[in-house]
Design an enzyme around this catalytic site. Structure first.
Site, PDB file in Angstrom:
ATOM      1  N   VAL A 112       0.818  -1.211   0.000  1.00  0.00           N
ATOM      2  CA  VAL A 112       0.000   0.000   0.000  1.00  0.00           C
ATOM      3  C   VAL A 112       0.854   1.264   0.000  1.00  0.00           C
ATOM      4  CG1 VAL A 112      -0.261   0.221   2.503  1.00  0.00           C
ATOM      5  CG2 VAL A 112      -2.070   1.035   1.010  1.00  0.00           C
ATOM      6  N   ALA A 115       4.857  -4.982   7.905  1.00  0.00           N
ATOM      7  CA  ALA A 115       3.565  -5.088   7.224  1.00  0.00           C
ATOM      8  C   ALA A 115       3.679  -4.516   5.825  1.00  0.00           C
ATOM      9  CB  ALA A 115       2.478  -4.341   7.998  1.00  0.00           C
ATOM     10  N   ASP A 116       2.914  -5.104   4.915  1.00  0.00           N
ATOM     11  CA  ASP A 116       2.784  -4.532   3.576  1.00  0.00           C
ATOM     12  C   ASP A 116       1.506  -3.724   3.444  1.00  0.00           C
ATOM     13  OD1 ASP A 116       4.780  -5.678   1.242  1.00  0.00           O
ATOM     14  OD2 ASP A 116       4.782  -6.844   3.086  1.00  0.00           O
ATOM     15  N   ARG A 117       0.494  -4.070   4.235  1.00  0.00           N
ATOM     16  CA  ARG A 117      -0.725  -3.267   4.270  1.00  0.00           C
ATOM     17  C   ARG A 117      -1.473  -3.582   5.559  1.00  0.00           C
ATOM     18  NH1 ARG A 117      -4.924  -2.306  -0.686  1.00  0.00           N
ATOM     19  NH2 ARG A 117      -2.891  -2.041  -1.683  1.00  0.00           N
ATOM     20  N   ALA A 175      -1.722  -7.484   6.310  1.00  0.00           N
ATOM     21  CA  ALA A 175      -1.107  -8.301   5.264  1.00  0.00           C
ATOM     22  C   ALA A 175       0.401  -8.180   5.393  1.00  0.00           C
ATOM     23  CB  ALA A 175      -1.557  -7.828   3.886  1.00  0.00           C
TER      24      ALA A 175
END
Length: 399
Positions: A109, A259-261, A269
């Site tokens: 994100v 975290a990636d999102r 995620a």
């Protein structure tokens, strides 16, 4: 304990106006090779192939790859050959290329947030500018500012996360487990979850760091272990399947991941394998913390159910690349500058030929399993009795 100064960290991104180089992370830890990114196409390829990875670093490399291309357009082409002749043309060019760069990693994100912000800044500049250079300068200044801001945010995340953990267990040196790679190689510098570990170590509150190998791409064994050894932080590598046994036997004080999102309710995620770590942490009563800047928090996404999960090639599971101890394969690759001998690596098949593979790059950890979210503006916990976070309310407090 007496605090000690933190050592130097690795540099994954080298940039000055008109020049961008990235440390090719596919070659680590065996070779340290910087690759030149000449423009948007190179940036997209580097992200897609995971030569650069980590949500903050992805966004920065994407933004700067377009900055390099804009610099080339204005500084190294004759006026007659330039294609961007009006402020509106520049704005449209930026928009088109940002949309393309977003396709390189759909789960991260930070990339989408950066693209939207840069697009807005450029469009606003174009609406008032009389010269193309004004619009390009607005984009360049905003993109370049991401580097310094990311380092500052990471340092705050590390400090606040370390203080939070020390406050939970005062007077105790902690054993901490982390997953994937969230350090200098995943950011502009210092890192998120690994930044917390760095701060614990620098302040004398870390006993030992553990990192998972993080199959199938081995970001833990290749990258996190590399950073920990480089900075002389006491560390041990484990296989992903050893985590529950580790928590039972080694007195782990916390698990800290990146975290990636992060959705508005706290569902997160992150690299595949994070969810199972959260489950075993809950079973063993170990705090499970997510460390991420606010740019990773997506308030427009209500829950993890709405986060797209990238599925990657099965080749990543069936094959593995590593250092050849005995050069029976005869595969020679050029080493780093100054090496006396070439580095020898090879790729081998480790799975039965013909077997099917399911290879999601990420999984979703429900907010109910997360103890706290560490951001550069503070540590967020759930309201008493709540199973999810109200991150929109938290944003209203700090924005």
């Amino acid at each position: 304990m007496v605090a000690t100064a933190a050592g130097p960290t690795l540099q994954a991104i080298r940039y000055h106006r008109g020049s961008l180089e990235i440390l090719n992370q596919l070659l680590l830890p065996f070779e340290s090779v910087y690759e030149v990114i000449k423009g948007v196409e190179d940036g997209h390829t580097a992200i897609k192939t995971m030569k650069v990875r980590g949500a903050p670093a992805i966004a920065i490399v994407a933004a700067l790859s377009l900055a390099v291309e804009l610099h080339l357009e204005t500084e190294h082409r004759s006026p007659a050959s330039q294609t961007l002749k009006t402020p509106l043309a520049v704005s449209k060019f930026v928009h088109k290329n940002l949309e393309y760069l977003k396709t390189s990693r759909p789960t991260a994100v930070n990339l989408f947030e950066a693209a939207a912000r840069l697009d807005s800044i450029t469009a606003a500049a174009a609406s008032q500018a009389t010269e193309c250079g004004e619009v390009i300068a607005a984009y360049m200044d905003a993109a370049e500012g991401m580097l310094a801001r990311d380092i500052e945010d990471n340092r705050n995340i590390g400090r606040l996360g370390a203080e939070f953990l020390v406050g939970m267990t005062p007077g105790v040196q902690l054993n901490v487990l982390t997953h994937c790679n969230t350090g200098s190689l995943a950011t502009a510098g210092w890192g998120t979850a690994l930044g917390v570990i760095r701060d614990l170590h620098a302040s004398g509150h870390l006993s030992h760091a553990y990192c998972t190998e993080t199959r199938p791409y081995n970001q833990g064994s290749r990258l996190t272990a590399y950073e920990l050894v480089y900075e002389e932080i006491p560390a041990t590598l484990i296989c992903d399947s050893m985590a529950s046994a580790l928590l039972k036997q080694k007195n782990i004080g916390a698990i800290v991941v990146g975290a990636d999102r992060v959705a508005a309710n706290g569902d997160t995620a992150n690299k595949i394998g994070t969810y199972q770590l959260a489950i075993t942490a809950a079973y063993h009563g170990v705090p499970f913390l997510v460390a991420a800047p606010w740019t990773t928090i997506d308030l427009a996404t209500a829950s993890g159910e709405d986060i797209p999960i990238e599925e990657r090639s099965g080749i990543e599971v069936k094959q593995i690349r590593g250092l050849t101890v005995d050069d029976e394969a005869g595969v020679k690759e050029g080493g780093s500058e100054g090496d006396s001998e070439p580095v020898t690596t090879t790729t081998v098949q480790i799975a039965a030929r013909g077997v099917g593979v399911w290879n999601p790059a990420f999984d979703i950890t429900p907010a109910s399993l997360i103890t706290a979210v560490i951001t550069e503006k503070g540590v967020i916990v759930k309201a008493p009795g709540a199973s999810t976070f109200d991150l929109a309310r938290e944003w209203d407090k700090v924005k």
